[in-house]
Design a protein around this motif. Structure first.
Motif, PDB file in Angstrom:
ATOM      1  N   ILE A   1      11.151  26.491  19.278  1.00  0.00           N
ATOM      2  CA  ILE A   1      12.157  26.815  19.680  1.00  0.00           C
ATOM      3  C   ILE A   1      12.257  26.851  21.360  1.00  0.00           C
ATOM      4  O   ILE A   1      12.641  26.043  22.112  1.00  0.00           O
TER       5      ILE A   1
ATOM      6  N   ALA B   1      23.910  26.633  19.979  1.00  0.00           N
ATOM      7  CA  ALA B   1      22.366  26.377  18.849  1.00  0.00           C
ATOM      8  C   ALA B   1      23.065  26.724  17.049  1.00  0.00           C
ATOM      9  O   ALA B   1      24.191  27.412  17.072  1.00  0.00           O
TER      10      ALA B   1
ATOM     11  N   LEU C   1      20.735  22.224  19.294  1.00  0.00           N
ATOM     12  CA  LEU C   1      19.771  22.435  19.010  1.00  0.00           C
ATOM     13  C   LEU C   1      19.813  23.143  17.380  1.00  0.00           C
ATOM     14  O   LEU C   1      20.443  24.311  17.342  1.00  0.00           O
TER      15      LEU C   1
END
Length: 282
Positions: free
Chosen positions: A178, A195, A166
């Motif tokens: 998200i 992330a 991500l």
């Protein structure tokens, strides 16, 4: 050498395990607005095959210990459209398989599904980057759609361990997506999430401001007034980065993903033994 130790700049926030990095192609065809590599690689969006790569790799591989972790790729995508013709990445995988290397794939392309026949018989893991469900045509104009990438993850997860990157999380633009992205990752069989927040350099900052003028002043305040410089990149303030990363971690915990952040400075949030998903390699 085409195959070299990862993180030559020794970024103080990097928590990656020891590994080698190989980019079969110079530059990348995806044209992502947020890409940092275009700030230091000439004609980065003009993707080209590396000359004499396979011959060089066959020599270099003899100097690399068996069972080493090889990352494909950390700068250029290993599966640009021209990979369908040249098959450089596939040829590299065959060499790595012969020499019993552990392989970590990082890509935005569904072409990786072509190589599942090799990867499923290797110690390997595939991670696919999904940044947005709403803005991919603008942020990643030449890459496969985010939904094509999730379909690829679903296929790959039947035979391989898979992870989701991500990356990057950009305030005001994709920050509110998200949970939706992570829900699709869960449905696609993903086991790990890495992330990372947007870390602009001069080149991608200029592109992003032009693409999203409505957010330019707000982003300028977050990065250049209230943020900080680490290395050659601008970072959000520590407090804001921590808030964003912790939120992602909480969602990942609820979905039973292992979680890590990339070069954020919060290793205490990591719930896996590797930040790059290499712990999934069997």
């Amino acid at each position: 050498m085409y195959t070299r130790s990862f993180d030559p700049w020794k970024n103080k926030l990097c928590t990656c395990p020891s590994k080698f990095s190989l980019n079969p192609y110079t530059g990348c065809a995806h044209g992502c607005l947020y890409c940092y590599a275009s700030s230091y690689i000439k004609e980065f969006f003009n993707c080209r095959a590396k000359q004499k790569l396979i011959e060089s790799l066959q020599k270099e591989i003899k100097k690399i210990p068996a069972n080493s972790l090889i990352s494909l790729c950390n700068t250029s995508d290993p599966y640009p459209p021209m990979e369908k013709k040249f098959e450089l990445t596939r040829q590299c995988l065959k060499i790595f398989k012969e020499h019993e290397m552990r392989i970590l794939i990082l890509t935005k392309s569904d072409i990786v599904c072509r190589d599942v026949d090799l990867l499923k018989d290797m110690r390997s893991c595939v991670t696919i980057t999904v940044t947005t469900l709403k803005h991919y045509k603008q942020l990643e104009p030449n890459a496969p759609s985010s939904y094509e990438r999730f379909r690829a993850l679903e296929k790959l997860s039947k035979d391989l361990p898979t992870g989701l990157r991500l990356d990057p999380i950009i305030p005001f633009i994709n920050e509110y997506e998200i949970e939706s992205i992570l829900k699709l990752a869960r449905e696609s069989g993903v086991k790990h999430v890495t992330a990372s927040t947007f870390k602009p350099r001069w080149d991608n900052w200029k592109k992003l401001k032009l693409a999203y003028p409505e957010f330019a002043s707000s982003l300028n305040r977050l990065y250049y007034k209230n943020g900080q410089k680490i290395g050659n990149s601008r970072y959000l303030s520590t407090d804001l980065r921590k808030k964003i990363i912790f939120r992602v971690k909480q969602i990942c915990d609820s979905f039973s993903f292992t979680f890590s952040s990339c070069r954020e400075g919060f290793p205490e949030f990591n719930t896996s033994s590797s930040c790059d998903a290499s712990h999934l390699i069997r």
